[in-house]
Design a protein around this motif. Structure first.
Motif, PDB file in Angstrom:
ATOM      1  N   ARG A   4      37.911  66.175  87.101  1.00  0.00           N
ATOM      2  CA  ARG A   4      36.532  66.607  87.207  1.00  0.00           C
ATOM      3  C   ARG A   4      36.321  67.874  87.415  1.00  0.00           C
ATOM      4  N   GLU A   5      35.267  68.611  87.792  1.00  0.00           N
ATOM      5  CA  GLU A   5      35.272  69.885  88.109  1.00  0.00           C
ATOM      6  C   GLU A   5      35.959  70.422  89.531  1.00  0.00           C
ATOM      7  N   PHE A   6      35.841  69.598  90.487  1.00  0.00           N
ATOM      8  CA  PHE A   6      36.352  69.543  91.617  1.00  0.00           C
ATOM      9  C   PHE A   6      37.718  68.906  92.229  1.00  0.00           C
ATOM     10  N   TYR A   7      38.287  68.235  91.348  1.00  0.00           N
ATOM     11  CA  TYR A   7      39.365  67.527  91.662  1.00  0.00           C
ATOM     12  C   TYR A   7      40.117  66.960  90.255  1.00  0.00           C
ATOM     13  N   VAL A   8      41.501  66.547  90.544  1.00  0.00           N
ATOM     14  CA  VAL A   8      42.135  65.699  89.786  1.00  0.00           C
ATOM     15  C   VAL A   8      42.725  64.638  90.522  1.00  0.00           C
ATOM     16  N   SER A   9      42.848  63.260  89.756  1.00  0.00           N
ATOM     17  CA  SER A   9      43.367  62.224  90.485  1.00  0.00           C
ATOM     18  C   SER A   9      44.272  61.428  89.816  1.00  0.00           C
ATOM     19  N   MET A  10      45.162  60.482  90.444  1.00  0.00           N
ATOM     20  CA  MET A  10      46.267  59.837  89.499  1.00  0.00           C
ATOM     21  C   MET A  10      46.525  58.610  90.307  1.00  0.00           C
ATOM     22  N   ALA A  11      46.763  57.587  89.783  1.00  0.00           N
ATOM     23  CA  ALA A  11      46.891  55.978  90.533  1.00  0.00           C
ATOM     24  C   ALA A  11      48.631  56.227  90.558  1.00  0.00           C
ATOM     25  N   LEU A  12      49.031  55.681  91.752  1.00  0.00           N
ATOM     26  CA  LEU A  12      50.598  55.714  92.096  1.00  0.00           C
ATOM     27  C   LEU A  12      50.851  54.122  92.473  1.00  0.00           C
ATOM     28  N   ILE A  13      51.872  53.793  92.307  1.00  0.00           N
ATOM     29  CA  ILE A  13      52.478  52.546  92.905  1.00  0.00           C
ATOM     30  C   ILE A  13      53.816  52.768  93.564  1.00  0.00           C
ATOM     31  N   HIS A  14      53.946  52.441  94.708  1.00  0.00           N
ATOM     32  CA  HIS A  14      54.906  52.454  95.751  1.00  0.00           C
ATOM     33  C   HIS A  14      55.803  51.212  95.215  1.00  0.00           C
ATOM     34  N   ARG A  15      57.036  51.508  94.733  1.00  0.00           N
ATOM     35  CA  ARG A  15      57.905  50.311  94.039  1.00  0.00           C
ATOM     36  C   ARG A  15      58.254  49.573  95.188  1.00  0.00           C
ATOM     37  N   ARG A  16      58.832  49.948  96.167  1.00  0.00           N
ATOM     38  CA  ARG A  16      59.498  49.042  97.262  1.00  0.00           C
ATOM     39  C   ARG A  16      58.358  47.980  97.756  1.00  0.00           C
ATOM     40  N   SER A  17      57.029  48.632  98.115  1.00  0.00           N
ATOM     41  CA  SER A  17      56.256  47.685  98.496  1.00  0.00           C
ATOM     42  C   SER A  17      55.088  46.942  97.650  1.00  0.00           C
ATOM     43  N   ASN A  18      55.215  47.659  96.497  1.00  0.00           N
ATOM     44  CA  ASN A  18      54.434  47.315  95.300  1.00  0.00           C
ATOM     45  C   ASN A  18      52.748  47.597  95.491  1.00  0.00           C
ATOM     46  N   LEU A  19      52.596  48.608  96.369  1.00  0.00           N
ATOM     47  CA  LEU A  19      51.333  49.053  96.927  1.00  0.00           C
ATOM     48  C   LEU A  19      50.837  49.882  95.868  1.00  0.00           C
ATOM     49  N   SER A  20      49.564  49.701  95.220  1.00  0.00           N
ATOM     50  CA  SER A  20      48.850  50.883  94.524  1.00  0.00           C
ATOM     51  C   SER A  20      47.756  51.673  95.314  1.00  0.00           C
ATOM     52  N   TRP A  21      47.846  53.020  95.096  1.00  0.00           N
ATOM     53  CA  TRP A  21      46.873  53.795  95.667  1.00  0.00           C
ATOM     54  C   TRP A  21      46.577  54.753  94.791  1.00  0.00           C
ATOM     55  N   GLU A  22      45.463  55.686  95.062  1.00  0.00           N
ATOM     56  CA  GLU A  22      44.998  56.664  94.205  1.00  0.00           C
ATOM     57  C   GLU A  22      45.076  58.078  94.953  1.00  0.00           C
ATOM     58  N   VAL A  23      45.706  59.146  94.397  1.00  0.00           N
ATOM     59  CA  VAL A  23      45.675  60.551  95.047  1.00  0.00           C
ATOM     60  C   VAL A  23      44.805  61.067  94.323  1.00  0.00           C
ATOM     61  N   ILE A  24      43.993  61.857  95.356  1.00  0.00           N
ATOM     62  CA  ILE A  24      42.851  62.672  94.709  1.00  0.00           C
ATOM     63  C   ILE A  24      43.187  64.066  95.206  1.00  0.00           C
ATOM     64  N   ILE A  25      43.578  65.042  94.545  1.00  0.00           N
ATOM     65  CA  ILE A  25      43.751  66.490  94.909  1.00  0.00           C
ATOM     66  C   ILE A  25      42.377  67.321  94.588  1.00  0.00           C
ATOM     67  N   VAL A  26      41.874  67.985  95.684  1.00  0.00           N
ATOM     68  CA  VAL A  26      40.697  68.707  95.474  1.00  0.00           C
ATOM     69  C   VAL A  26      40.770  70.210  95.480  1.00  0.00           C
ATOM     70  N   TYR A  27      39.739  70.674  95.125  1.00  0.00           N
ATOM     71  CA  TYR A  27      39.873  72.471  95.284  1.00  0.00           C
ATOM     72  C   TYR A  27      38.378  72.675  95.528  1.00  0.00           C
ATOM     73  N   GLY A  28      37.693  72.784  96.642  1.00  0.00           N
ATOM     74  CA  GLY A  28      36.498  73.165  97.048  1.00  0.00           C
ATOM     75  C   GLY A  28      36.196  74.638  96.771  1.00  0.00           C
ATOM     76  N   PRO A  29      34.844  74.731  96.344  1.00  0.00           N
ATOM     77  CA  PRO A  29      34.505  76.088  95.612  1.00  0.00           C
ATOM     78  C   PRO A  29      34.408  77.149  96.917  1.00  0.00           C
ATOM     79  N   ALA A  30      34.782  78.231  96.493  1.00  0.00           N
ATOM     80  CA  ALA A  30      34.681  79.337  97.571  1.00  0.00           C
ATOM     81  C   ALA A  30      33.209  79.694  97.755  1.00  0.00           C
TER      82      ALA A  30
END
Length: 210
Positions: A4-30
């Motif tokens: 999107r305009e201010f972020y990119v995101s990706m779903a991840l899976i922790h293999r050992r625990s089989n836990l899924s989560w989402e990482v959202i990397i943001v860049y706020g406007p100056a």
């Protein structure tokens, strides 16, 4: 993966625990006139997430006057940022390694904490031993942040330590000068003087370590 305009995101899976989560990397406007739109986009994204989340990046916003080295702060803007974080029930991971994460690199610099990592309660419960470290800033006005989940030992940072007794060794200074000049005449790549300096310094450190 979502962009999107201010972020990119990706779903991840922790293999050992089989836990899924989402990482959202943001860049706020100056341009802070766009800060409300940035925070609203972040609200919409986190509200849609059905798994634990990690929100990280350059927010270009501060949370308190202590986050800036000067007294020029905008209290309503700080309140808006904090209200957004509270409404989303996000928790900030405590950072070690640097007082500030950004500098304008002036002679009389202004420093701020613009880079942060927030996590949802579910993610923090899954990784209660997580830690965050600001590592050495090289060639940027921001300090990189290293997030460790705590499931394994954090990586050891390979820091170089100059030993004063080296200066007393016969021929030490001359040997380092010869090594530096040899490296400077044939760097692997040259973009600018800073690249040459970093390459020479790297090879000199390796040489001094023996």
């Amino acid at each position: 993966m979502e962009h999107r305009e201010f972020y990119v995101s990706m779903a991840l899976i922790h293999r050992r625990s089989n836990l899924s989560w989402e990482v959202i990397i943001v860049y706020g406007p100056a341009d802070h006139r766009r800060s409300p739109a940035f925070l609203q986009e972040l609200r919409n994204k986190v509200d849609r997430c059905t798994t634990p989340v990690v929100v990280a990046g350059d927010f270009n916003l501060i949370r308190s006057p202590e986050d800036k080295s000067s007294a020029n702060v905008d209290v309503p803007r700080m309140r808006m940022f904090n209200d957004c974080i509270a409404d989303l029930a996000l928790r900030e991971i405590a950072r070690v390694g640097a007082r500030y994460t950004w500098s304008n690199n002036r002679i009389d610099p202004v420093r701020s904490v613009l880079d942060r990592v927030f996590v949802s309660v579910e993610w923090e419960m899954a990784f209660p031993l997580c830690s965050l470290r600001a590592v050495t800033r090289v060639g940027s006005d921001h300090s990189p942040l290293l997030l460790c989940s705590g499931r394994a030992s954090p990586p050891r940072l390979n820091c170089f330590h100059f030993e004063n007794f080296w200066l007393g060794q016969t021929g030490f200074v001359e040997a380092v000068c010869v090594k530096w000049e040899a490296v400077a005449t044939s760097p692997p790549r040259v973009f600018n003087a800073v690249d040459v300096w970093h390459h020479c310094a790297k090879m000199a450190r390796q040489f001094m370590r023996g």
